[in-house]
Scaffold this motif. Sequence first.
Motif, PDB file in Angstrom:
ATOM      1  N   GLN A  51      34.449   7.580  60.318  1.00 35.61           N
ATOM      2  CA  GLN A  51      35.039   8.134  59.110  1.00 35.61           C
ATOM      3  C   GLN A  51      34.428   7.506  58.028  1.00 35.61           C
ATOM      4  O   GLN A  51      35.197   7.071  56.786  1.00 35.61           O
ATOM      5  CB  GLN A  51      36.554   8.353  59.122  1.00 35.61           C
ATOM      6  N   GLU A  52      33.229   7.239  57.860  1.00 34.82           N
ATOM      7  CA  GLU A  52      32.692   6.480  56.840  1.00 34.82           C
ATOM      8  C   GLU A  52      33.199   4.927  56.479  1.00 34.82           C
ATOM      9  O   GLU A  52      33.355   4.574  55.381  1.00 34.82           O
ATOM     10  CB  GLU A  52      32.882   7.282  55.447  1.00 34.82           C
ATOM     11  N   ARG A  53      33.819   4.447  57.728  1.00 30.60           N
ATOM     12  CA  ARG A  53      34.462   3.092  57.558  1.00 30.60           C
ATOM     13  C   ARG A  53      33.940   2.055  58.526  1.00 30.60           C
ATOM     14  O   ARG A  53      33.441   2.576  59.282  1.00 30.60           O
ATOM     15  CB  ARG A  53      36.140   3.336  57.653  1.00 30.60           C
ATOM     16  N   GLU A  54      34.177   1.051  58.052  1.00 30.76           N
ATOM     17  CA  GLU A  54      33.455  -0.142  58.972  1.00 30.76           C
ATOM     18  C   GLU A  54      34.176   0.177  60.288  1.00 30.76           C
ATOM     19  O   GLU A  54      35.275   0.075  60.644  1.00 30.76           O
ATOM     20  CB  GLU A  54      34.054  -1.445  58.507  1.00 30.76           C
ATOM     21  N   SER A  55      33.331   0.020  61.314  1.00 29.99           N
ATOM     22  CA  SER A  55      33.591   0.323  62.920  1.00 29.99           C
ATOM     23  C   SER A  55      32.788  -0.623  63.767  1.00 29.99           C
ATOM     24  O   SER A  55      31.448  -1.085  63.335  1.00 29.99           O
ATOM     25  CB  SER A  55      33.588   1.765  63.229  1.00 29.99           C
ATOM     26  N   TYR A  56      33.231  -0.828  64.959  1.00 30.45           N
ATOM     27  CA  TYR A  56      32.338  -1.704  65.934  1.00 30.45           C
ATOM     28  C   TYR A  56      32.479  -0.962  67.366  1.00 30.45           C
ATOM     29  O   TYR A  56      33.500  -0.724  67.726  1.00 30.45           O
ATOM     30  CB  TYR A  56      33.055  -3.183  65.810  1.00 30.45           C
ATOM     31  N   PHE A  57      31.349  -1.359  67.982  1.00 27.51           N
ATOM     32  CA  PHE A  57      31.205  -1.239  69.425  1.00 27.51           C
ATOM     33  C   PHE A  57      32.185  -2.182  70.163  1.00 27.51           C
ATOM     34  O   PHE A  57      31.826  -3.477  70.056  1.00 27.51           O
ATOM     35  CB  PHE A  57      29.872  -1.260  69.861  1.00 27.51           C
ATOM     36  N   LEU A  58      32.702  -1.756  71.146  1.00 27.46           N
ATOM     37  CA  LEU A  58      33.517  -2.869  71.762  1.00 27.46           C
ATOM     38  C   LEU A  58      32.797  -3.266  73.265  1.00 27.46           C
ATOM     39  O   LEU A  58      33.231  -4.192  73.720  1.00 27.46           O
ATOM     40  CB  LEU A  58      35.085  -2.137  72.390  1.00 27.46           C
ATOM     41  N   LEU A  59      32.038  -2.441  73.638  1.00 30.61           N
ATOM     42  CA  LEU A  59      31.198  -2.930  74.790  1.00 30.61           C
ATOM     43  C   LEU A  59      29.763  -3.536  74.475  1.00 30.61           C
ATOM     44  O   LEU A  59      29.030  -2.533  73.816  1.00 30.61           O
ATOM     45  CB  LEU A  59      31.099  -1.903  75.813  1.00 30.61           C
ATOM     46  N   PRO A  60      29.286  -4.502  74.825  1.00 24.88           N
ATOM     47  CA  PRO A  60      27.897  -5.033  74.585  1.00 24.88           C
ATOM     48  C   PRO A  60      27.054  -4.287  75.522  1.00 24.88           C
ATOM     49  O   PRO A  60      27.099  -4.555  76.710  1.00 24.88           O
ATOM     50  CB  PRO A  60      27.809  -6.562  74.867  1.00 24.88           C
ATOM     51  N   LEU A  61      26.380  -3.147  75.115  1.00 25.29           N
ATOM     52  CA  LEU A  61      25.419  -2.713  75.897  1.00 25.29           C
ATOM     53  C   LEU A  61      23.697  -2.969  75.413  1.00 25.29           C
ATOM     54  O   LEU A  61      23.872  -3.025  74.177  1.00 25.29           O
ATOM     55  CB  LEU A  61      25.411  -1.339  75.888  1.00 25.29           C
ATOM     56  N   GLU A  62      22.874  -2.940  76.364  1.00 24.16           N
ATOM     57  CA  GLU A  62      21.315  -3.112  75.775  1.00 24.16           C
ATOM     58  C   GLU A  62      21.180  -1.845  75.183  1.00 24.16           C
ATOM     59  O   GLU A  62      20.072  -1.814  74.368  1.00 24.16           O
ATOM     60  CB  GLU A  62      20.624  -3.233  77.184  1.00 24.16           C
ATOM     61  N   LYS A  63      21.562  -0.528  75.287  1.00 22.53           N
ATOM     62  CA  LYS A  63      21.387   0.472  74.803  1.00 22.53           C
ATOM     63  C   LYS A  63      22.506   1.125  74.328  1.00 22.53           C
ATOM     64  O   LYS A  63      23.476   1.489  75.110  1.00 22.53           O
ATOM     65  CB  LYS A  63      20.362   1.601  75.477  1.00 22.53           C
ATOM     66  N   PHE A  64      22.662   1.648  72.998  1.00 22.34           N
ATOM     67  CA  PHE A  64      23.780   2.158  72.372  1.00 22.34           C
ATOM     68  C   PHE A  64      23.734   3.707  72.122  1.00 22.34           C
ATOM     69  O   PHE A  64      22.693   4.107  71.726  1.00 22.34           O
ATOM     70  CB  PHE A  64      24.401   1.618  71.007  1.00 22.34           C
ATOM     71  N   ASN A  65      24.778   4.378  72.820  1.00 24.75           N
ATOM     72  CA  ASN A  65      24.779   6.019  72.467  1.00 24.75           C
ATOM     73  C   ASN A  65      25.066   6.041  70.940  1.00 24.75           C
ATOM     74  O   ASN A  65      26.243   5.707  70.551  1.00 24.75           O
ATOM     75  CB  ASN A  65      25.667   6.342  73.555  1.00 24.75           C
ATOM     76  N   ILE A  66      24.398   6.960  70.217  1.00 30.26           N
ATOM     77  CA  ILE A  66      24.601   7.294  69.130  1.00 30.26           C
ATOM     78  C   ILE A  66      24.547   8.965  68.956  1.00 30.26           C
ATOM     79  O   ILE A  66      24.295   9.467  67.537  1.00 30.26           O
ATOM     80  CB  ILE A  66      23.500   6.658  67.899  1.00 30.26           C
ATOM     81  N   ASP A  67      24.836   9.481  70.118  1.00 28.46           N
ATOM     82  CA  ASP A  67      25.011  11.075  69.813  1.00 28.46           C
ATOM     83  C   ASP A  67      26.349  11.272  69.810  1.00 28.46           C
ATOM     84  O   ASP A  67      27.235  11.365  70.451  1.00 28.46           O
ATOM     85  CB  ASP A  67      24.468  11.597  71.423  1.00 28.46           C
ATOM     86  N   LEU A  68      26.516  11.724  68.324  1.00 30.30           N
ATOM     87  CA  LEU A  68      28.028  11.811  67.802  1.00 30.30           C
ATOM     88  C   LEU A  68      28.651  12.860  68.823  1.00 30.30           C
ATOM     89  O   LEU A  68      29.807  13.051  68.497  1.00 30.30           O
ATOM     90  CB  LEU A  68      27.811  12.282  66.299  1.00 30.30           C
TER      91      LEU A  68
END
Length: 389
Positions: A51-68
């Motif tokens: 929502q256009e706000r600061e956000s973070y991934f909680l799991l460290p993965l070698e490849k992140f899914n950015i498919d909304l």
Amino acid sequence: MKKYKIVIIIIVIFITIEVKAISLSNKNGSLFRNLCSNDGKIYEIKFINLQERESYFLLPLEKFNIDLKTYEYSSLEKTNFPLDLKDYYLSFIEFKNKYNLNFYVYHGLTQRLIWNYLYPDKNFRFCDDNKKYYDFYENEYNEVKEKIENVINGPEFFKNINYQLPNKEYIYEFKYLDNYYVYDNGGLDVKLINNKLYIKGEKGSYKILFKKNKVVYNDILFNYLVTDGQNYVFSANNYNDVTYEMNIIIDNYNLTIMVTDNEESLNKCITLTSESESNVFCANENNLINISLLKGKYIITYNEDDLYKEKSITINLDKDNLIKLNLERKNAIEKDNLIKDDIKLDNNINEEYTDNIIFENTLSINNIIYIIIFLIIISTGVIFVRKKK
């Protein structure tokens, strides 16, 4: 009518933001920073806005899914993540405001902080593409980490039972105490000023309640968690709502100390030592030392002087008590030894000179035998002469 339309539009917008829409943006894709764990893995730091706000991934993965389209709304409470994660998330405000860091920097520092909190055994550090560690705002990172940890845990006096004397103001200090506010003073006189807590009251048992201060931030923050079934993207609008309790017992016990020398009371001073302080107290005109104290462990010490040895005892005070501190004279041993030495000397004299004692104006014991024999001979001669006649 226009007013109603405006209200309806605002409601629709908020419903859309809160429930319907998932707006994940992936600006520039990367912060051009890596985090390495101690198992040899490397992770590129991605940023993603919820929502256009600061956000973070909680799991460290070698490849992140950015498919909304693959993300759906959930909540932190439905996951196994700790609620204190909210406090770590909001550390980005500390990095941003305190050190005036730009987005790329404070985002990378916060992502490292979140992962190290969730997976402490990994020990994430910044590294290059060859997995070589390097320092990146290390002092700033450690300062914020220390602050967040301490604020979450709270000071020790939130965890312990604190004893106070009646109507005496006590001061408690904690480096981050100004991050809380007094939610309920429990009927005590309580002031919180410049990381110091001032407490005063009558006899009794009390409980003071504290909460963490609300977030002060210019932009609107949202409380979101979305998941694609594998990873989570998270943001929060305030710290974890925790109530901290501080227990206070206000009471006093009377300790009377009598310093004596073989039951004779003396007008002396002693040193009283507790876990937190050491003070000197002196006897009054009745040769008594009267002290009003908290429950606890104390050491009573008479310090050595010219006449008396040092004497020390330990007591656990949980009621009114009278203690006699009987002192030992320094010269007592010397006097005893002197008496023993005199007796020994006398015995030696007797043993050494007994055989050579001469009695003046008396006959020697050795000569008496000869006198007796002489008298016997004379007596025998007299008897013989008489018979002859």
